[in-house]
Scaffold this motif. Structure first.
Motif, short mmCIF file in Angstrom:
data_model
loop_
_atom_site.label_atom_id
_atom_site.label_comp_id
_atom_site.label_asym_id
_atom_site.label_seq_id
_atom_site.Cartn_x
_atom_site.Cartn_y
_atom_site.Cartn_z
N VAL A 48 0.80 -1.22 0.00
CA VAL A 48 0.00 0.00 0.00
C VAL A 48 0.84 1.28 0.00
CG1 VAL A 48 -0.39 0.34 2.49
CG2 VAL A 48 -2.20 0.90 0.85
N ALA A 49 1.99 1.25 0.66
CA ALA A 49 2.81 2.46 0.73
C ALA A 49 3.20 2.92 -0.69
CB ALA A 49 4.07 2.21 1.56
N GLU A 50 3.54 1.95 -1.52
CA GLU A 50 3.89 2.28 -2.90
C GLU A 50 2.66 2.77 -3.69
OE1 GLU A 50 6.04 -0.86 -5.26
OE2 GLU A 50 6.53 -1.35 -3.16
N LEU A 51 1.56 2.07 -3.46
CA LEU A 51 0.33 2.40 -4.20
C LEU A 51 -0.11 3.84 -3.94
CD1 LEU A 51 -1.76 -0.88 -3.73
CD2 LEU A 51 -0.71 -0.06 -5.83
N VAL A 52 0.03 4.29 -2.70
CA VAL A 52 -0.49 5.62 -2.37
C VAL A 52 0.54 6.73 -2.56
CG1 VAL A 52 -2.15 4.64 -0.74
CG2 VAL A 52 0.02 5.53 0.13
N PRO A 59 0.49 20.44 -0.94
CA PRO A 59 -0.14 21.38 -1.88
C PRO A 59 0.90 22.35 -2.46
CG PRO A 59 -0.76 21.86 0.38
CD PRO A 59 -0.03 20.58 0.42
N PRO A 60 0.75 22.68 -3.73
CA PRO A 60 1.72 23.58 -4.38
C PRO A 60 1.41 25.04 -4.05
CG PRO A 60 0.01 22.96 -5.93
CD PRO A 60 -0.31 22.24 -4.65
N GLU A 61 2.37 25.89 -4.24
CA GLU A 61 2.18 27.32 -4.00
C GLU A 61 1.18 27.89 -5.03
OE1 GLU A 61 3.26 28.63 -1.30
OE2 GLU A 61 2.50 30.62 -1.81
N GLU A 62 1.32 27.49 -6.27
CA GLU A 62 0.41 27.95 -7.33
C GLU A 62 -0.62 26.85 -7.60
OE1 GLU A 62 0.66 30.98 -8.60
OE2 GLU A 62 2.42 31.39 -7.37
N GLY A 63 -1.85 27.28 -7.91
CA GLY A 63 -2.93 26.30 -8.12
C GLY A 63 -2.75 25.45 -9.37
N GLY A 64 -3.48 24.35 -9.44
CA GLY A 64 -3.38 23.42 -10.55
C GLY A 64 -4.63 23.40 -11.40
N ASP A 65 -4.71 22.42 -12.27
CA ASP A 65 -5.79 22.29 -13.23
C ASP A 65 -6.87 21.35 -12.68
OD1 ASP A 65 -7.13 22.18 -15.81
OD2 ASP A 65 -6.26 20.18 -15.93
N LEU A 66 -8.12 21.80 -12.68
CA LEU A 66 -9.19 21.01 -12.07
C LEU A 66 -9.30 19.63 -12.70
CD1 LEU A 66 -11.59 20.74 -10.10
CD2 LEU A 66 -13.07 21.61 -11.91
N SER A 67 -9.21 19.61 -14.02
CA SER A 67 -9.40 18.35 -14.72
C SER A 67 -8.34 17.32 -14.29
CB SER A 67 -9.35 18.65 -16.21
OG SER A 67 -9.47 17.50 -16.92
N ALA A 68 -7.10 17.77 -14.17
CA ALA A 68 -6.03 16.87 -13.72
C ALA A 68 -6.25 16.45 -12.27
CB ALA A 68 -4.68 17.55 -13.87
N LEU A 69 -6.73 17.38 -11.46
CA LEU A 69 -6.97 17.05 -10.05
C LEU A 69 -8.13 16.05 -9.92
CD1 LEU A 69 -6.46 20.60 -8.49
CD2 LEU A 69 -4.93 18.62 -8.31
N LEU A 70 -9.16 16.23 -10.77
CA LEU A 70 -10.27 15.28 -10.76
C LEU A 70 -9.80 13.90 -11.22
CD1 LEU A 70 -13.30 17.38 -12.08
CD2 LEU A 70 -12.98 16.44 -9.79
N ASP A 71 -8.89 13.89 -12.19
CA ASP A 71 -8.32 12.60 -12.61
C ASP A 71 -7.70 11.90 -11.41
OD1 ASP A 71 -8.98 12.94 -15.23
OD2 ASP A 71 -7.00 13.65 -15.88
N ARG A 72 -6.96 12.69 -10.64
CA ARG A 72 -6.27 12.10 -9.49
C ARG A 72 -7.30 11.59 -8.46
NH1 ARG A 72 -1.94 15.72 -6.50
NH2 ARG A 72 -1.52 16.35 -8.64
N CYS A 74 -10.35 10.63 -9.04
CA CYS A 74 -11.03 9.43 -9.56
C CYS A 74 -10.13 8.20 -9.39
CB CYS A 74 -11.42 9.61 -11.03
SG CYS A 74 -12.78 10.77 -11.24
N ARG A 75 -8.83 8.38 -9.68
CA ARG A 75 -7.92 7.24 -9.50
C ARG A 75 -7.86 6.83 -8.03
NH1 ARG A 75 -4.60 9.98 -13.10
NH2 ARG A 75 -3.19 10.64 -11.44
N ALA A 76 -7.86 7.83 -7.13
CA ALA A 76 -7.82 7.53 -5.70
C ALA A 76 -9.08 6.79 -5.27
CB ALA A 76 -7.64 8.82 -4.90
#
Ligand SMILES: *Cc1c(COP(=O)(O)O)cnc(C)c1O
Length: 479
Positions: A48-52, A59-72, A74-76
């Motif tokens: 599990v340690a590897e899987l997660v 969190p990054p200093e600058e915001g990211g892209d919603l679609s990429a975050l939603l991908d993540r 969904c995978r989670a």
């Protein structure tokens, strides 16, 4: 998508729509796939340690892209034990109906304060209407009864024990004795410990062969404790045990509690809502005599995790046990017409928890829930009939609710044969679950291994139970 890369905290109406639509379209895919979802993607906890690892970035200093975050996201969500699908017959599933999640989205967006009625009186009134429905219509408690929505059955049991302790023992906890059946959920003993009841003052009373709390043994234990100068204060019955779905003899226990002047708490976290059905109402007669009842909408009202309920005959008792306020709140008004939930439970700041129960009940109607629960009772009966037809299996009891337990039948009654059958039973879930189509767990009942099949998820229908029965038959044949 037109969502800017540096999304401000204050979003525009267009952004509200676009962000919402992006999330809803992912969820539409998820919900559409629910009936097809296999049960078997159980994460390998050895790796599990590897899987997660890919999910643990700060969190990054600058915001990211919603679609990429939603991908993540969904995978989670996919790297998980399936809990929304129809093939989960392990533990106590519920599924999590979408309309409750929608209500929650609304609640979180308007973000009213749910701890004090003055902050949102109408939303409080709606929450109270749900609690009265649970207390009076579902449980049969008298007019005036109500309660509190909690985060689950464990916290409901905790508030129940604290209330019983406060009302019956006051400040002298020393000799207070609590009685609970051997088949009760472990959250009751946990609640007692948290509430300051000594371990040695928790009496675990044996159950009869049918896994019902033994009334005569309970009565005898109470009398002995009184003779020893102790203070019996609380009797906990279970209406739908977690392991086997059995129902303690509620009317006899209610009478005993009355005779002995004990607080009578019924833990109906799993069983309570079956009172919406005719069979359930008959089998769960006696709940209406309780001082307090635990219900778990996230089990048998099919809501997403995070909603339990404690309903009580006398909300004043709940308030007495959970009082506490600060001068920072001195300007907030109150009214006898509406409860302040902060004074009925553990939390001060909280969401309007009732909305996620209120919307599904009003949108689908109570009959939809009654029909679904009736179906689950039928499915358990069906499974029982099929399992009793498998000669290699021992199916010790007809389901009282929607849970069937069974085990590998020993060759004879010798201890060696019983032990061998127990070992085979212990291994059976691995074989049943191997194909990943269904998920079933084992448990230990009275020292013996048992497999349990719990039919509660809203999406579970006849074909899914038949799939499980096929897997069980194949696993048994391979023994
Ligand atoms: C599930 C269950 C609980 C605990 O409820 P949570 O919502 O999981 O905290 C308590 N009692 C019984 C009988 C249960 O089935």
């Amino acid at each position: 998508m037109d969502i800017p890369p540096h999304l401000p905290l204050e979003v525009s109406p267009e952004e509200v729509r676009e962000l919402g639509a992006a999330v809803v379209s992912r969820l539409a895919e998820f919900v559409a796939a629910v009936p097809r979802r296999p049960a078997g993607a159980v994460p390998d906890m050895a790796a599990v340690a590897e899987l997660v690892a890919p999910f643990t970035a700060a969190p990054p200093e600058e915001g990211g892209d919603l679609s990429a975050l939603l991908d993540r996201l969904c995978r989670a969500a996919d790297l998980a034990m399936e809990t929304a699908g129809p093939r989960v017959l392990a533990a106590i599933p519920g599924g999590g109906i979408y309309t409750s999640a929608l209500a929650e989205f609304f609640t979180r967006t308007v973000n009213r304060f749910g701890g004090l009625a003055a902050a949102a009186p109408a939303l409080t009134a709606m929450e109270e209407s749900v609690l009265r429905w649970m207390a009076q219509d579902v449980c049969g408690l008298p007019a005036g009864s109500s309660g509190i929505l909690t985060t689950g059955g464990s916290t409901a049991n905790l508030s129940a024990v604290v209330t019983a302790r406060h009302i019956r023992l006051g400040e002298s906890l020393e000799n207070g004795i609590l009685y609970v059946g051997a088949q009760a959920h472990h959250s009751v003993a946990k609640a007692a410990r948290i509430a300051g009841i000594r371990e040695r003052n928790i009496r675990v009373v044996p159950t009869t062969g049918r896994l019902h709390l033994d009334v005569a043994a309970t009565a005898e234990t109470i009398r002995r404790d009184r003779r020893d100068g102790l203070r019996p204060f609380l009797l906990v019955a279970t209406a739908g045990t977690t392991d086997a779905g059995t129902i303690d003899p509620l009317p006899a226990l209610a009478a005993l509690a009355e005779e002995e002047n004990l607080w009578f708490h019924v833990d109906a976290a799993y069983g309570g809502f079956f009172r919406l059905t005719e069979r359930g109402r008959r089998r769960l007669a006696g709940v209406e005599r309780a001082d307090s009842v635990t219900l778990d909408p996230h089990k048998t009202l099919f809501l997403p995790f995070g909603t339990g309920a404690l309903v009580v005959r006398d909300p004043g008792a709940l308030a007495a046990a959970h009082q506490g306020t600060g001068s920072v709140l001195q300007d907030v008004g109150s009214s006898d017409a509406l409860p302040d939930y902060a004074y009925r439970g553990i939390e001060l700041s909280r969401e309007n928890r009732g909305t996620r129960v209120w919307l599904p009940l009003h949108l689908h109607g109570v009959a939809a829930f009654r029909t679904a629960l009736d179906e689950k009772l039928d499915l358990a009966e069906h499974a029982y009939g099929q399992l009793t037809g498998m000669p290699a299996l021992d199916v010790p009891r007809r389901p009282e609710l929607s849970t069937v337990t069974f085990r590998v039948r020993p060759r004879d009654a010798s201890p060696e044969a019983v032990e061998k059958a127990d070992e085979a039973t212990r291994k059976l879930p691995r074989h049943i679950n191997a194909s990943g189509r269904v998920l079933i767990y084992s448990t230990v009942i009275e020292g013996r291994q048992a497999i349990r099949m719990c039919v509660v998820a809203y999406a579970t229908h006849r074909e899914h139970v038949d799939e499980a029965l096929d897997e069980i038959a194949a696993a048994v044949a391979a023994l």
